[in-house]
Design a protein around this motif. Structure first.
Motif, PDB file in Angstrom:
ATOM      1  N   HIS A 155       0.802  -1.234   0.000  1.00 21.61           N
ATOM      2  CA  HIS A 155       0.000   0.000   0.000  1.00 21.61           C
ATOM      3  C   HIS A 155       0.827   1.273   0.000  1.00 21.61           C
ATOM      4  O   HIS A 155       0.273   2.365  -0.084  1.00 21.61           O
ATOM      5  CB  HIS A 155      -0.925   0.005   1.214  1.00 21.61           C
ATOM      6  N   TYR A 341     -13.016  11.936  12.304  1.00 23.32           N
ATOM      7  CA  TYR A 341     -14.422  12.269  12.069  1.00 23.32           C
ATOM      8  C   TYR A 341     -15.102  11.154  11.303  1.00 23.32           C
ATOM      9  O   TYR A 341     -14.467  10.494  10.479  1.00 23.32           O
ATOM     10  CB  TYR A 341     -14.528  13.572  11.269  1.00 23.32           C
ATOM     11  N   ASP A 363       3.768   9.336  -1.171  1.00 23.96           N
ATOM     12  CA  ASP A 363       2.567   8.611  -0.770  1.00 23.96           C
ATOM     13  C   ASP A 363       2.297   7.505  -1.782  1.00 23.96           C
ATOM     14  O   ASP A 363       2.453   7.734  -2.991  1.00 23.96           O
ATOM     15  CB  ASP A 363       1.368   9.578  -0.733  1.00 23.96           C
ATOM     16  N   GLU A 371     -11.062  11.265  -2.389  1.00 24.38           N
ATOM     17  CA  GLU A 371     -12.272  11.598  -1.630  1.00 24.38           C
ATOM     18  C   GLU A 371     -12.638  13.067  -1.805  1.00 24.38           C
ATOM     19  O   GLU A 371     -13.814  13.411  -1.923  1.00 24.38           O
ATOM     20  CB  GLU A 371     -12.058  11.289  -0.137  1.00 24.38           C
TER      21      GLU A 371
HETATM   22  P1  ADQ Z   1      -2.739   6.337   4.609  1.00 19.19           P
HETATM   23  O1  ADQ Z   1      -1.309   6.729   4.769  1.00 19.19           O
HETATM   24  O2  ADQ Z   1      -3.511   6.232   5.845  1.00 19.19           O
HETATM   25  O3  ADQ Z   1      -2.887   4.992   3.769  1.00 19.19           O
HETATM   26  P2  ADQ Z   1      -4.619   7.712   2.711  1.00 19.19           P
HETATM   27  O4  ADQ Z   1      -4.589   6.944   1.458  1.00 19.19           O
HETATM   28  O5  ADQ Z   1      -4.758   9.190   2.476  1.00 19.19           O
HETATM   29  O6  ADQ Z   1      -3.352   7.505   3.624  1.00 19.19           O
HETATM   30  O7  ADQ Z   1      -5.862   7.221   3.555  1.00 19.19           O
HETATM   31  C1  ADQ Z   1      -6.234   7.849   4.739  1.00 19.19           C
HETATM   32  C2  ADQ Z   1      -7.692   7.509   5.035  1.00 19.19           C
HETATM   33  O8  ADQ Z   1      -7.972   7.898   6.379  1.00 19.19           O
HETATM   34  C3  ADQ Z   1      -8.658   8.245   4.129  1.00 19.19           C
HETATM   35  O9  ADQ Z   1      -9.687   7.389   3.756  1.00 19.19           O
HETATM   36  C4  ADQ Z   1      -9.170   9.386   5.011  1.00 19.19           C
HETATM   37  O10 ADQ Z   1     -10.483   9.767   4.742  1.00 19.19           O
HETATM   38  C5  ADQ Z   1      -9.078   8.766   6.393  1.00 19.19           C
HETATM   39  N1  ADQ Z   1      -8.861   9.844   7.372  1.00 19.19           N
HETATM   40  C6  ADQ Z   1      -7.803  10.675   7.463  1.00 19.19           C
HETATM   41  N2  ADQ Z   1      -7.971  11.561   8.464  1.00 19.19           N
HETATM   42  C7  ADQ Z   1      -9.166  11.280   9.031  1.00 19.19           C
HETATM   43  C8  ADQ Z   1      -9.903  11.845  10.110  1.00 19.19           C
HETATM   44  N3  ADQ Z   1      -9.452  12.881  10.817  1.00 19.19           N
HETATM   45  N4  ADQ Z   1     -11.085  11.301  10.400  1.00 19.19           N
HETATM   46  C9  ADQ Z   1     -11.536  10.253   9.698  1.00 19.19           C
HETATM   47  N5  ADQ Z   1     -10.892   9.670   8.666  1.00 19.19           N
HETATM   48  C10 ADQ Z   1      -9.722  10.182   8.340  1.00 19.19           C
HETATM   49  C11 ADQ Z   1      -1.986   4.034   3.187  1.00 19.19           C
HETATM   50  C12 ADQ Z   1      -0.934   4.598   2.237  1.00 19.19           C
HETATM   51  C13 ADQ Z   1      -1.597   5.415   1.134  1.00 19.19           C
HETATM   52  C14 ADQ Z   1      -2.627   4.545   0.405  1.00 19.19           C
HETATM   53  C15 ADQ Z   1      -3.561   3.857   1.384  1.00 19.19           C
HETATM   54  C16 ADQ Z   1      -4.455   2.842   0.683  1.00 19.19           C
HETATM   55  O11 ADQ Z   1       0.011   5.398   2.958  1.00 19.19           O
HETATM   56  O12 ADQ Z   1      -0.627   5.890   0.206  1.00 19.19           O
HETATM   57  O13 ADQ Z   1      -3.400   5.383  -0.450  1.00 19.19           O
HETATM   58  O14 ADQ Z   1      -2.837   3.166   2.395  1.00 19.19           O
HETATM   59  O15 ADQ Z   1      -3.726   1.918  -0.039  1.00 19.19           O
END
Ligand code: ADQ
Length: 472
Positions: A155, A341, A363, A371
C-alpha cells in the motif's frame, strides 16, 4: 467455491453499528464475491498470546485474531515495520533506524502468523496478504508446504532500488517477495522500481508480461491503483450539509474561503511544509489575509515512535509561529484539529472547501485526494492541489500538480486554485471523476483478484527461500 483469505497487520472486525474504515471498505465487495477469512493482529497485547487465533464469525466473513506480546509489538510493529521499512519506502533513509533485534522480531511474528494461518487453510483458498508488515509471510507459508496462490499488495511506495538497498535485510526481503504469485503496487512507477530491484539486487530474470523468475518461483509485479467507494462517498457528501458539525463550520467561515488538508499525522504527508506554503501564499497575497481559512485535520498516529512525537512538536511550532505572526484578533489563518471524524462529516468538510491541499512528500496512492474530488458539488467544484509524489498524481492529472518541496510553487497553485474560473473547475473535475468512476474500489479488488486467480499454481514448494534469521 474458493475462499478469499485476507491477511493484514490489523483486522477490522465490524463493530455493533457495522462501522468500518480503510481496508475494510476496500474489501467489502471482495468478500461479497467470496466467502472469506480475515487473519491478522487483534491490536491487543497479551503476556502469553495463544498460538492459534480467536475466531469471530460475522456473516460471510470469519475473523481470526492473533494477540502479540509487548516485545513483538515493539520489534515487529513499532520497530522494523514503522522505524525501518516505512521511512525507507518513503525515501526518508535519514530517518530509518535499523536494529537487528527489531528485524528478528519482524521475522518471528511473520513466522508465528504463518504457522497459525497454515492450519486454517483449505487447498483452493486464494490468499491475499496486505502491506509491508507482512512481506515475509508467503515465504514462511511456502516453507510449511503451502502451495495455494498467494498475492501481496503493497500500500505504500516501492522506492528506487538504490534507496531500498540501503536497508539491511533488503535483499532477503526481495527474495521473500518472490514467494508470491502476484505482487501489486499502486503505480507503474512503484512496479518498475520493484522489478528493477529484483533484477539488480537478487538476479531475478524479467520475462515478458512483467513476470520475474528466480529459481522455481515466478512472480508477476504489476500496478493496481486503489480506488474509493465513489458512489458511497458522493452520497455521503450530498447529505452532509445537515450534519451539525458541518453546519457549525459553515457558520464559522462566514464569507471566507476554506482550504482543507486531511492526513494522518505522518512525516510522509508534508504537513509542516504545507503550512509554510500557506504562509508563503499569505505573504505573497496580502489581500487574502482574513479572507481565507486553512483547516488542517491530522489525527495522531504511531505516537509511540519517536519520529512521530518529534513531528507533532514541529507541526505545533510551525502552526503557532504562523498563526502568531500573520493572524489578527478576528482571524486565525490555520485551524488545526487532531480528531477523527465520521466519513459523512469528512465528506461535508471536503465539499465546503474551495481548495483541497494534498501535498505529501511521498505517498503510495493517497485516498484523501480522491475523496476530496468525489465530495465536490458538480455545479461548483473546488480545486485539488496535488503533490507529484502521491501515486494519485499518476491518475488525477487534471489536478494542479505541484512539487511539495517548493513552497513558492505550492503558494502559487493555491492562488491559481482560488481564482480559477467555474468553467475550468468543472472541466478539470469532470475529467477526474471519469477516472474515479472507471477505477473505483470494486474495480481495484476485482482486477487484483482476477489477476491472482489467473496465475498458474506451482507444484509443492521445491526450494525454500532462505531469509536471514530463519533456519528452515
Ligand atoms: P494512509 O497513509 O492512511 O494509507 P490515505 O490513502 O490518504 O493515507 O488514507 C487515509 C484515510 O484515512 C482516508 O480514507 C481518510 O479519509 C481517512 N482519514 C484521514 N484523516 C481522518 C480523520 N481525521 N477522520 C476520519 N478519517 C480520516 C496508506 C498509504 C496510502 C494509500 C492507502 C491505501 O500510505 O498511500 O493510499 O494506504 O492503499
Amino acid at each position: 467455491m474458493s475462499r478469499l483469505v485476507v491477511v493484514s497487520n490489523r483486522v477490522a472486525v465490524p463493530d455493533a453499528k457495522g462501522a468500518a474504515g480503510g481496508l475494510a471498505v476496500a474489501l467489502r465487495e471482495a468478500f461479497e464475491a467470496y466467502p472469506g477469512l480475515w487473519f491478522g493482529w487483534s491490536g491487543k497485547v497479551a503476556a502469553q498470546p495463544a498460538a492459534q487465533p480467536r475466531l469471530v464469525d460475522k456473516g460471510r466473513v470469519q475473523y481470526a485474531l492473533m494477540d502479540l506480546t509487548s516485545i513483538d509489538r515493539q520489534e515487529y510493529y513499532s520497530g522494523f515495520a514503522n522505524r525501518a521499512l516505512w521511512p525507507t519506502m518513503h525515501y526518508r533513509i535519514g530517518l530509518a533506524d535499523f536494529s537487528r533485534a527489531d528485524y528478528a522480531g519482524y521475522l518471528r511474528v511473520n513466522r508465528t502468523f504463518a504457522s497459525a494461518l497454515a492450519r486454517l487453510l483449505k487447498p483452493d483458498d486464494l490468499i491475499w496478504v496486505h502491506d509491508y508488515h507482512l512481506i515475509p509471510l508467503a515465504s514462511e507459508l511456502r516453507s510449511l508446504g503451502v502451495t495455494n496462490r498467494i498475492g501481496y499488495f503493497h500500500h505504500i511506495p516501492w522506492p528506487a532500488p538504490e534507496v531500498f538497498a540501503t536497508l539491511p535485510g533488503s535483499t532477503q526481503l526481495l527474495r521473500a517477495i518472490m514467494s508470491y504469485d502476484l505482487v501489486g503496487v499502486h503505480t507503474e512507477r512503484d512496479a518498475d522500481n520493484l522489478r528493477r530491484g529484483l533484477v539488480q539486487e537478487i538476479g531475478a530474470v524479467q520475462h515478458k508480461g512483467d513476470v520475474l523468475e528466480l529459481g522455481d518461483r515466478r512472480a508477476l509485479v504489476k500496478g493496481f491503483p486503489i480506488g474509493i467507494d465513489l458512489a458511497g462517498f458522493q452520497a455521503a457528501a450530498n447529505r452532509s450539509s445537515t450534519h451539525p458539525l458541518v453546519r457549525q463550520t459553515i457558520a464559522g467561515l462566514g464569507s471566507r474561503n476554506l482550504i482543507i488538508g486531511v492526513d494522518r499525522l505522518d512525516y510522509s504527508k508534508g504537513i509542516p511544509e504545507r503550512m509554510e506554503s500557506f504562509e508563503r501564499f499569505l505573504i505573497s497575497n496580502p489581500d487574502q489575509r482574513g479572507r481565507v481559512t486553512y483547516l488542517q485535520i491530522a489525527p495522531t498516529s504511531r505516537s509511540e515512535v519517536p519520529e512521530y512525537a518529534e513531528l507533532s512538536r514541529a507541526v505545533n511550532d510551525t502552526l503557532g509561529r504562523i498563526n502568531g505572526s500573520l493572524g489578527e484578533p478576528g482571524w486565525v489563518p490555520i485551524h488545526y484539529v487532531t480528531s477523527t471524524y465520521p466519513r459523512p462529516v469528512l465528506a461535508g468538510l471536503y465539499r465546503l472547501a474551495k481548495v483541497g491541499l494534498v501535498t505529501p512528500i511521498r505517498d503510495g496512492m493517497n485516498l484523501v485526494a480522491k475523496e476530496y474530488v468525489a465530495a465536490q458539488n458538480p455545479a461548483d467544484p473546488g480545486v485539488l492541489v496535488l503533490s507529484k509524489f502521491a501515486g494519485a498524481a499518476q491518475q488525477l492529472t487534471d489536478a494542479l500538480i505541484v512539487n511539495p518541496n517548493d513552497k513558492f510553487e505550492v503558494a502559487e497553485a493555491i492562488q491559481v486554485a482560488l481564482h480559477m474560473s467555474l468553467e475550468e473547475r468543472i472541466h478539470r473535475w469532470s475529467r477526474m471523476m471519469k477516472t474515479l468512476k472507471s477505477q473505483d474500489v470494486s474495480w481495484w479488488a476485482s482486477s487484483y483478484l482476477n489477476a491472482l486467480k489467473s496465475r498458474k499454481v506451482h507444484g509443492p514448494a521445491r526450494s525454500k527461500v532462505k531469509i536471514a534469521g530463519t533456519t528452515h
